[in-house]
Design an enzyme around this catalytic site. Structure first.
Site, PDB file in Angstrom:
ATOM      1  N   LYS A  17       0.854  -1.194   0.000  1.00 34.23           N
ATOM      2  CA  LYS A  17       0.000   0.000   0.000  1.00 34.23           C
ATOM      3  C   LYS A  17       0.887   1.240   0.000  1.00 34.23           C
ATOM      4  O   LYS A  17       1.747   1.400   0.861  1.00 34.23           O
ATOM      5  CB  LYS A  17      -0.902  -0.015   1.242  1.00 34.23           C
ATOM      6  N   ASP A  33      -2.812  10.370   3.675  1.00 32.65           N
ATOM      7  CA  ASP A  33      -4.210   9.945   3.820  1.00 32.65           C
ATOM      8  C   ASP A  33      -4.953  10.914   4.721  1.00 32.65           C
ATOM      9  O   ASP A  33      -4.836  10.867   5.945  1.00 32.65           O
ATOM     10  CB  ASP A  33      -4.276   8.528   4.397  1.00 32.65           C
ATOM     11  N   LYS A  62     -10.593  12.583   8.156  1.00 33.94           N
ATOM     12  CA  LYS A  62     -10.087  12.245   9.485  1.00 33.94           C
ATOM     13  C   LYS A  62     -10.017  13.497  10.346  1.00 33.94           C
ATOM     14  O   LYS A  62      -9.836  14.604   9.841  1.00 33.94           O
ATOM     15  CB  LYS A  62      -8.655  11.675   9.379  1.00 33.94           C
ATOM     16  N   ASP A  96       1.492   6.448   5.725  1.00 33.81           N
ATOM     17  CA  ASP A  96       0.490   5.471   5.290  1.00 33.81           C
ATOM     18  C   ASP A  96       0.941   4.686   4.063  1.00 33.81           C
ATOM     19  O   ASP A  96       0.195   3.845   3.566  1.00 33.81           O
ATOM     20  CB  ASP A  96      -0.845   6.165   5.013  1.00 33.81           C
ATOM     21  N   ASP A 147     -12.360   6.782   3.639  1.00 34.54           N
ATOM     22  CA  ASP A 147     -11.174   6.556   4.468  1.00 34.54           C
ATOM     23  C   ASP A 147     -10.780   5.081   4.504  1.00 34.54           C
ATOM     24  O   ASP A 147      -9.773   4.721   5.110  1.00 34.54           O
ATOM     25  CB  ASP A 147     -11.411   7.076   5.887  1.00 34.54           C
ATOM     26  N   GLU A 194      -9.546   3.499   2.007  1.00 39.29           N
ATOM     27  CA  GLU A 194      -9.005   3.618   0.646  1.00 39.29           C
ATOM     28  C   GLU A 194      -7.887   2.632   0.344  1.00 39.29           C
ATOM     29  O   GLU A 194      -7.665   2.272  -0.813  1.00 39.29           O
ATOM     30  CB  GLU A 194      -8.517   5.051   0.407  1.00 39.29           C
ATOM     31  N   ARG A 220      -7.550  -0.520   0.865  1.00 40.67           N
ATOM     32  CA  ARG A 220      -8.014  -1.777   0.260  1.00 40.67           C
ATOM     33  C   ARG A 220      -8.421  -1.584  -1.196  1.00 40.67           C
ATOM     34  O   ARG A 220      -8.376  -2.527  -1.981  1.00 40.67           O
ATOM     35  CB  ARG A 220      -9.159  -2.353   1.084  1.00 40.67           C
TER      36      ARG A 220
END
Length: 491
Positions: free
Chosen positions: A259, A264, A271, A282, A341, A343, A345
């Protein structure tokens, strides 16, 4: 930035290495007991009595325990450091090496007597600890107490230790490369920048690289990566690194998927500020994959390995994906966005589906800072492991334990699959129905894109980041996953 400390190995006596060293470190076993190989010499250079010093400090010789005092060697004073090695296991020696390196900060030259009888695995772990605890990352001026410029390892005369030390150094450099990528601020770290860094490291490591830009991603049907990156003015990338062993045709092809969310914000499902502050990290899963790839040729890994890093920046804007949107992933599976959020996956799904359809791997492993639920369940030292095969899970668990990056296997509970049901798409990207098993549900989502291949998912949301130094782990990005995957690929 590279690990600042250089390791060199010498044979001889403590007096031989004392002339240039500002710190001399001598091993102490559990008990405590000064390593018998060095005991007589220490008694000769430290007339106050090292055993008395250990007793006075109530030392036990545990791994990483330190007791120090000045002694006169020649014309000046030198710090004598007695460092605990516990039972002398690789994990104990890794911790011991890290403790010595931290104590040596602020000195140019540190000399370390290596525990006698340490095997190659233990010596490599010791070198890892020394170098990983020497790691620094700063934007601006140098640290107040920089790492030692040189650490000299005093080795038993009959030992040929260079290969073991170099193995540990190669692994440490790979971890440092991952840490650098993770720690770089997102102001600089765009998906394009990450692709450029991967290309530079690939050129240095004998890898081939292909980078798909936003136009290629859109034309190629990578709907998840495109959607996650659509809210940012800095478009997404899919980075593909490939390694072929020099020893001939490999009997196995492993695909690692990371990933690579370079920042993010949560997108439109924004968030809170406090949760955003660490989100430059992230992309730690992607950084781990890049770090692993850089070390494969130096370690002569006999397996064909492809690394995929799905890189995007998840920001809110007028062009960002919305809750309720339906995304068509690579290969045609659709997913309904319930939470922007969730995202990670979405980008991993594209990369996994592409690997399954086009790369024909024997094993798929993805690495991601995927869910806060994994961190809540396992804290900051263990990563969550999900696997479709027991043998694969066992191999990764063993590699994590040996490398000092532990995993805990979690269940792929089919009863929870219904949490991903959608009225308008093949899947929903977030769990519904009150199951509250966030990490498990995320893993079940990813499984849908693996084509029934042997697959493992490492949710590293906890150990990918550290709030303080601890043994070989440094504050900030830890490079978690590099050591365990390298050990798994090269047992």
């Amino acid at each position: 930035m590279p690990v600042p400390t250089q390791l060199r190995t010498v044979h001889g006596t403590i007096r031989d290495i004392a002339t240039t060293a500002e710190v001399i470190a001598v091993p102490v076993r559990s008990g405590p007991e000064i390593d018998p190989f060095y005991a007589d010499e220490v008694a000769g250079v430290f007339p106050l009595g090292a055993a008395d010093l250990l007793a006075h400090e109530e030392a036990k010789g545990g791994p990483g325990e330190l007791v120090g005092a000045p002694c006169r060697l020649g014309d000046g004073l030198t710090d004598l450091l007695l460092y605990g090695v516990g039972d002398g296991s690789p994990s104990a020696l890794r911790r011991a090496g890290a403790a010595v390196a931290r104590r040596g900060r602020g000195h140019a030259n540190v000399a370390v007597a290596v525990p006698s009888g340490a095997g190659d695995e233990g010596l490599a772990a010791f070198a890892e600890g020394l170098l990983l605890a020497s790691y620094d990352f700063r934007v601006g001026g140098p640290p107040k107490r920089p790492a030692a410029e040189t650490i000299t390892l005093l080795i038993e005369v009959e030992r040929a230790a260079g290969a073991a030390v170099e193995h540990g150094a190669v692994v440490a450099r790979a971890v440092a490369a991952a840490r650098d990528l993770v720690n770089t601020p997102s102001l600089e770290k765009t998906p394009r920048w990450l692709a450029e860094q991967a290309g530079r490291l690939a050129a240095d490591s004998g890898l081939t690289v292909r980078v798909r830009d936003e136009e290629e991603l859109r034309a190629g049907g990578f709907g998840g990566i495109v959607a996650v990156g659509s809210g940012s003015a800095r478009p997404p990338r899919l980075i593909e690194l490939a390694y072929e062993p020099e020893t001939g045709p490999a009997d196995r092809h492993v695909v690692l998927v990371g990933k690579g969310i370079t920042f993010d914000s949560g997108g439109l499902s924004l968030k809170p500020n406090a949760s955003m502050q660490a989100m430059k990290t992230d992309m730690a899963g992607g950084a781990a994959v890049i770090g692993v790839m850089t070390a494969l040729r130096a370690l002569r890994v006999p397996v064909r390995v492809t690394g995929l890093i799905a890189a995007a920046e998840n920001l809110p804007s007028g062009s960002a994906m919305r809750p309720g949107d339906v995304i068509r992933h690579y290969g045609g599976i659709t997913s309904e966005v319930l939470n922007t959020d969730a995202e990670g996956r979405l980008v991993l799904a594209d990369a996994l589906a592409y690997a399954d359809a086009e790369l024909d791997p024997d094993v798929l492993v993805d690495v991601a800072t995927l869910t806060g639920a994994a961190k809540v369940a396992l804290g900051q030292r263990y990563a969550a492991l999900y696997a479709t095969e027991d043998a694969l899970a066992a191999a990764l668990l063993g590699a994590g334990a040996g490398a000092g990056e532990p995993l805990w296997r979690m269940p792929l509970t089919d009863d929870y699959r219904q949490a991903l049901d959608s009225d308008v798409a093949d899947l929903a990207n977030a769990g519904r129905g009150g199951f509250r098993a966030g990490s498990i549900v995320a893993a079940l989502f990813l499984r849908e894109f693996t084509g029934r291949r042997a697959w493992a998912h490492l949710d590293i949301a906890g150990p990918a980041r550290a709030g303080s130094d601890d043994a070989e782990v440094t504050r900030g990005g830890t490079g978690y996953g590099v050591r365990l995957l390298l050990r798994w690929l090269r047992p």
